[in-house]
Every structure is written in C-alpha cells, then in structure tokens.
Design an enzyme around this catalytic site. Structure first.
Site, PDB file in Angstrom:
ATOM      1  N   ASN A  48      38.061 -24.124 -17.835  1.00 57.57           N
ATOM      2  CA  ASN A  48      38.251 -23.068 -18.846  1.00 57.57           C
ATOM      3  C   ASN A  48      38.346 -23.606 -20.272  1.00 57.57           C
ATOM      4  OD1 ASN A  48      40.700 -24.176 -18.012  1.00 57.57           O
ATOM      5  ND2 ASN A  48      41.835 -22.327 -18.479  1.00 57.57           N
ATOM      6  N   GLU A  92      49.663 -28.017 -13.119  1.00 57.37           N
ATOM      7  CA  GLU A  92      49.644 -26.842 -13.996  1.00 57.37           C
ATOM      8  C   GLU A  92      48.683 -25.860 -13.349  1.00 57.37           C
ATOM      9  OE1 GLU A  92      49.082 -24.037 -16.201  1.00 57.37           O
ATOM     10  OE2 GLU A  92      47.856 -25.334 -17.484  1.00 57.37           O
ATOM     11  N   CYS A 133      44.860 -19.864 -18.888  1.00 51.21           N
ATOM     12  CA  CYS A 133      45.995 -19.637 -17.987  1.00 51.21           C
ATOM     13  C   CYS A 133      47.128 -18.899 -18.711  1.00 51.21           C
ATOM     14  CB  CYS A 133      46.481 -20.952 -17.404  1.00 51.21           C
ATOM     15  SG  CYS A 133      46.868 -22.174 -18.664  1.00 51.21           S
ATOM     16  N   GLU A 166      54.280 -30.965 -19.028  1.00 48.43           N
ATOM     17  CA  GLU A 166      53.555 -31.942 -19.829  1.00 48.43           C
ATOM     18  C   GLU A 166      53.863 -31.649 -21.292  1.00 48.43           C
ATOM     19  OE1 GLU A 166      49.455 -31.915 -18.438  1.00 48.43           O
ATOM     20  OE2 GLU A 166      50.056 -32.954 -16.613  1.00 48.43           O
TER      21      GLU A 166
HETATM   22  O1  TXE Z   1      39.611 -24.071  -9.685  1.00 49.82           O
HETATM   23  P1  TXE Z   1      39.916 -25.422  -8.950  1.00 49.82           P
HETATM   24  P2  TXE Z   1      38.544 -22.962  -9.305  1.00 49.82           P
HETATM   25  C1  TXE Z   1      42.526 -20.457 -11.370  1.00 49.82           C
HETATM   26  C2  TXE Z   1      41.775 -19.179 -11.632  1.00 49.82           C
HETATM   27  C3  TXE Z   1      40.517 -19.395 -10.884  1.00 49.82           C
HETATM   28  C4  TXE Z   1      41.049 -20.115  -9.673  1.00 49.82           C
HETATM   29  C5  TXE Z   1      40.045 -20.919  -8.940  1.00 49.82           C
HETATM   30  O2  TXE Z   1      42.458 -18.093 -11.061  1.00 49.82           O
HETATM   31  O3  TXE Z   1      39.880 -18.205 -10.540  1.00 49.82           O
HETATM   32  O4  TXE Z   1      42.022 -20.961 -10.187  1.00 49.82           O
HETATM   33  O5  TXE Z   1      39.290 -21.693  -9.830  1.00 49.82           O
HETATM   34  C6  TXE Z   1      39.207 -29.806  -8.761  1.00 49.82           C
HETATM   35  N1  TXE Z   1      41.265 -32.134  -4.665  1.00 49.82           N
HETATM   36  N2  TXE Z   1      42.385 -21.450 -12.423  1.00 49.82           N
HETATM   37  O6  TXE Z   1      38.368 -22.855  -7.830  1.00 49.82           O
HETATM   38  O7  TXE Z   1      39.013 -25.581  -7.774  1.00 49.82           O
HETATM   39  C7  TXE Z   1      37.974 -29.138  -9.310  1.00 49.82           C
HETATM   40  O8  TXE Z   1      36.834 -29.908  -9.076  1.00 49.82           O
HETATM   41  C8  TXE Z   1      41.288 -32.487  -5.951  1.00 49.82           C
HETATM   42  C9  TXE Z   1      43.504 -21.580 -13.294  1.00 49.82           C
HETATM   43  O9  TXE Z   1      37.330 -23.200 -10.091  1.00 49.82           O
HETATM   44  O10 TXE Z   1      41.371 -25.496  -8.780  1.00 49.82           O
HETATM   45  C10 TXE Z   1      38.348 -29.037 -10.781  1.00 49.82           C
HETATM   46  O11 TXE Z   1      38.146 -30.285 -11.438  1.00 49.82           O
HETATM   47  N3  TXE Z   1      40.695 -31.765  -6.924  1.00 49.82           N
HETATM   48  C11 TXE Z   1      43.403 -22.761 -14.135  1.00 49.82           C
HETATM   49  C12 TXE Z   1      39.839 -28.716 -10.713  1.00 49.82           C
HETATM   50  O12 TXE Z   1      40.255 -29.131  -9.412  1.00 49.82           O
HETATM   51  C13 TXE Z   1      40.084 -30.630  -6.575  1.00 49.82           C
HETATM   52  C14 TXE Z   1      42.101 -23.256 -14.558  1.00 49.82           C
HETATM   53  C15 TXE Z   1      40.192 -27.236 -10.885  1.00 49.82           C
HETATM   54  O13 TXE Z   1      39.399 -26.465 -10.029  1.00 49.82           O
HETATM   55  C16 TXE Z   1      40.039 -30.203  -5.232  1.00 49.82           C
HETATM   56  C17 TXE Z   1      41.089 -23.085 -13.553  1.00 49.82           C
HETATM   57  C18 TXE Z   1      40.662 -31.012  -4.248  1.00 49.82           C
HETATM   58  N4  TXE Z   1      40.666 -30.692  -2.954  1.00 49.82           N
HETATM   59  C19 TXE Z   1      41.259 -22.163 -12.546  1.00 49.82           C
HETATM   60  N5  TXE Z   1      39.363 -29.028  -5.189  1.00 49.82           N
HETATM   61  C20 TXE Z   1      44.497 -22.983 -15.139  1.00 49.82           C
HETATM   62  N6  TXE Z   1      45.711 -23.190 -14.658  1.00 49.82           N
HETATM   63  O14 TXE Z   1      44.264 -23.022 -16.327  1.00 49.82           O
HETATM   64  C21 TXE Z   1      38.993 -28.739  -6.457  1.00 49.82           C
HETATM   65  N7  TXE Z   1      39.404 -29.706  -7.301  1.00 49.82           N
END
Ligand code: TXE
Length: 481
Positions: A151, A249, A283, A461
């Site tokens: 994001n 986070e 977020c 953080e």
């Molecule tokens: O995020 P992912 P996604 C929320 C938002 C969104 C939902 C899913 O609601 O719709 O999460 O988003 C890495 N081990 N937020 O599925 O997968 C991935 O490659 C280690 C809130 O796109 O959580 C990326 O680099 N890493 C949020 C990172 O995790 C892993 C921002 C985040 O992706 C992994 C984004 C694993 N097993 C989404 N699987 C905020 N808090 O700002 C994935 N990743």
C-alpha cells in the site's frame, strides 16, 4: 519503463533469481503487464543470508557517525531522485503521482530520522547506591528480516530498513510482489550512498516462498512485518518455536467519531482524506464513520457531495484525487465487500461500483463509496475492506460510540472530532487502540510509538521503540565494593 526486468540485490550486486523464474508485474492503471519481478526461492534467501552474515562483523562496529553519514546520504539521494521514484511508485501501485511524491519525501525522512537516531541512541545506566552500577548495552541483533506490503511501498520498506541499519544490523528485505519497483531502485541508491556490500539485501518474490523462507531461516533472528492479519498470524506461529523477535503491524478497522460540538468543516474535510486517501489503502484510514445524530444529516450530505465530486482516474494525471486499486485480486475483494454490504442491507449513498476512465477501461478503479444503514456488528463493519469504502453510523451518546468503536477485533487507530477537552481525553484513554488522533488525522511524529492493539499487531515501531526492537539489551552489573 515497459518490459522492465527487476532483479534481486544481494551482496551489493544485482542478480537474477537462482531458479530463473519471474512473475509478471502489472500496471493497475491499465491492467496490463509491464515487466517482470523475480519469483525467488529459498536459495536466494540463503544467498542473501550468507552476504548479510559476512557483512555483519564490520557493519556492527562501524562508528555511529559513519552509519549516520551513509543513511543520511541515502536520504539525500532519494530526495534527488524523488520525481523518478514517485513516477515509478505511482505506476506500480496505482496511487496518484502527487501522493507518491509526498511518500518519497517521507521515505527520505525515514532514513534521515534514523540516521540521527544512530548518533543519539545510547546505553542506559542504573546506579544501586554504593553497591553497584548497571549499564545496559543495546547491541545489534545480527541478520534481521523486513517484510513490507503494497500500500505504501517505499515508505514502509524504508520505515523498517532504516532503523534496522541504524542499529547496526544487516538486513534481508522483501517488498511486496505487487509493488517491487522502488525497493529495486533503492538497491542502487544504497550502493551510490556507499552502504557496504551485504549490509542490505533485497530479495524479490512471493510471500509463501521468499517471506516464508525468511521467517523459517534459523539465522534471521528478528522479523519486522507489515501486512494482513491472517499473514501475521501464520508468521507468528512459524516464528514462535524459534523464539524470534517479532514486530507485527497488521490490519485495522478504524473508527472516526464526529461529535456535534466539533469544528465540522475541518472534520468533514479531513474525513474525506481519512476515508479515501490512497484509494483507502492505508492501514490508518478511518473506514467506520460515527456521527452524532444531531449533525448526522448535515455531515452526511457534505461527505456524499465530496465523494461524488472526487475525480477518479489514471494515477499519472495531476488532477485526480483517487487512482487505481493495487491489484486485480484486491479490486475484486473490495467490490465483493460492496456486494456483501448490499446483502447486509446497506444503502449506497455514493459510489458502490467500478469506474472505467476513458482510455483506461481495463484498469482497476472503484468509485469512492459511502454506505449507511448497516449494523455496527455486521461483517462490513467488522472486517477490513482496505479500499475506498466507508460506512456511516449515527450515535446518541459517548458510551454508545465507544462501545461500537471498540467492537472489532482490530485496535490500530481512532480519530475523534470534538471541542470538548475532557471528553476527548476521557475517550482517548478508553479506546482500545495503539493510536488516537484528536481533531487531526495522519499527523505523524516519527519519535512516537507506532503500532496496534488486539489483532492489529504486536509491538511498536518508530523512534526509540524501533531502535529497541532492532537491538538486544544486555545488562552489565559492576560491583563497586
Ligand atoms: O497482504 P499480505 P495481502 C491487509 C488488507 C488486505 C489484506 C491482505 O486488509 O486486504 O491484508 O493483503 C508477505 N510469510 N493489509 O494478502 O499477504 C507478502 O509477500 C512471510 C493491511 O496482499 O499480508 C507481502 O510482502 N511473508 C496492511 C507482505 O507479506 C508473507 C497492508 C504483506 O502481504 C507470507 C497490506 C508468508 N507466509 C495488507 N505471505 C497494513 N497493515 O498496512 C505473504 N507474505
């Protein structure tokens, strides 16, 4: 930048992934692929680990002033390349280019801020009268991992990397596979700034392969992660048996509460931003707007008007307010929540549908959407949608709005609009959140603790919190007798 081919940055060099595999890179504005990003594997994580481990002994004892100089130089180079980075970020993520420019300013600030932290961070000491003196060394952990989302790509990537490096660690970092371009560009910037080879290693690829390998790697002692709550849960379970230090986070479902005694013009204006900035993909966006009943119609009318006037279009157009949604799966997820809201009985006051800007009909655009008539505990008011969708709910009393605000599993941030000082402080202390904004939103002082309560995360953080996270405290007790 068509047919852009990205690479990993390991040991101070750009390299292709060991398995030679790539994933397509999409432009959200057009829906078309415009490049390739490495689909790296555990072999690349292992290579990055080797490079980081080798670089650690020298980097960990590099004088703070030298660490300051390199990190500060990275900040200067981000500033110098701001326009190029902003355009790349906007194309990769779908955010308006004017917003990407602001985020590049903040990315540079992250490095500048933690450059100075490297100089200021110090041991504490605790005297036991005439018996002994304790001093607490805060030593770098070693090789640490930073995993960031799509994001706010460079902004969140740098928010983790900068303190990790400032504290003397070597880093393996993975940006989101959806938005890898500015992280890839950062490799060159770090090299130009004189960061020694192996101190920062960037491995591109998917979460379940690269991210998972990082979390599973026994030599990577701490992980700072920003992303979805489900991923955070999985990551915590994987890391727990190894007793890794974790900073998570995660998601949010933030309440934005407007009392009748608020400065309504300011509240409405800021609410438009806190609802739809970055297509609602922050977020900290306030997705549940609670409005005191006596001003409900007035505030609602103004918000609906503002949403209807908001221009949605290709991110490189300077006059748009909202760009494209980051990816096709996320676009479909947000639209599916709008459908669910309708099934749950919502009235759509604005938006509620996809947008097809002329010449960009295949891109992923959604109109700013305002919904009402939903129960506070329905799925659309409880689950994170993470898009340009807000719900409006009237309230009558402070107790009622507090109950609704605290009713979700999340606890990241809340915004309060009121001129009643005692109420503002009373509510701030009772909101189960990591961050409370009173009469403002997204005002960030980088020294303050940042993070969430409940399912919004673990740890904080920012400022000394980040420096503490990325160091291991060691108390030394010296007898004075
Ligand atoms: O995020 P992912 P996604 C929320 C938002 C969104 C939902 C899913 O609601 O719709 O999460 O988003 C890495 N081990 N937020 O599925 O997968 C991935 O490659 C280690 C809130 O796109 O959580 C990326 O680099 N890493 C949020 C990172 O995790 C892993 C921002 C985040 O992706 C992994 C984004 C694993 N097993 C989404 N699987 C905020 N808090 O700002 C994935 N990743």
């Amino acid at each position: 930048m068509n047919n852009l081919q990205l690479s990993n940055f390991i040991g101070g060099e750009y390299s292709a992934p060991v398995n030679g595999a790539y994933l397509p890179l999409y432009n959200p504005a057009t829906g078309a692929a415009y490049g390739q990003v490495p689909d790296s594997s555990s072999a690349d994580v292992q290579a990055a680990y080797k490079a980081a481990k080798q670089a650690f002994p020298a980097w960990s004892v590099t004088p703070a002033e030298q660490r300051f100089q390199v990190l500060n130089r990275i900040a200067e180079l981000i500033d110098e390349r701001r326009e190029e980075l902003a355009r790349a970020e906007s194309k990769d993520q779908g955010k308006p280019v004017w917003l990407a420019r602001n985020e590049m300013i903040r990315s540079a600030q992250n490095f500048r801020f933690f450059a100075t932290a490297a100089m200021q961070f110090a041991s504490e000491s605790h005297a036991m009268e005439d018996k002994a003196i304790n001093y607490t060394l805060r030593q770098p952990i070693g090789v640490v991992g930073c995993i960031s989302p799509w994001n706010l790509p460079l902004y969140l990537f740098s928010w983790k990397i900068a303190p990790a490096l400032a504290a003397g660690n070597c880093v393996i970092a993975k940006p989101s596979e959806f938005t890898p371009v500015t992280a890839w560009m950062l490799g060159q910037i770090c090299q130009d700034a004189g960061l020694p080879a192996g101190v920062l290693n960037i491995v591109q690829g998917l979460g379940p392969s690269v991210g998972q390998s990082m979390v599973e790697h026994p030599g990577i002692k701490a992980i700072s992660f920003t992303g979805g709550t489900a991923t955070g849960k999985h990551l915590a379970a994987t890391a727990a048996p190894m007793f890794k230090k974790l900073s998570l986070e995660l998601g949010g479902k933030n309440p934005n509460m407007i009392f009748a005694d608020a400065q309504l013009d300011k509240a409405v204006k800021t609410t438009v931003s806190s609802s739809f900035l970055n297509q609602g993909e922050i977020c900290l966006c306030g997705s549940r707007v609670f409005i005191e009943r006596s001003v409900y119609e007035e505030v609602k009318t103004q918000l609906v008007q503002a949403a209807k006037e908001m221009k949605v279009g290709p991110p490189d157009a300077e006059d748009i307010r909202m760009g494209a949604i980051v990816s096709k799966p996320h676009y479909e997820k947000v639209l599916s929540y709008i459908e669910l809201a309708k099934q749950e009985g919502a009235t759509v006051l604005a938006g509620g549908l996809a947008v097809f800007p002329e010449g960009h009909e295949q891109g992923w655009y959604i109109a700013p959407t305002i919904l009402e008539n939903l129960a506070f505990d329905c799925r659309c008011n409880q689950e994170e949608i993470f898009g340009p969708v807000i719900t409006l709910t009237p309230f009558d009393t402070e107790e009622e709005v507090l109950m609704m605000a605290n009713s979700t599993e999340y606890g990241l941030a809340a915004t309060l609009w009121t001129e009643n000082l005692t109420r503002a402080h009373r509510m701030a202390s009772q909101l189960q959140m990591g961050i409370v904004w009173i009469n403002c939103w997204l005002l960030r002082d980088l020294r303050t603790p940042f993070g969430g309560a409940k399912s919004s995360g673990v740890g904080r953080e920012g400022g000394w919190e980040a420096m503490r996270f990325f160091t291991e405290p060691k108390n030394v007790c010296v007898s004075l007798s």
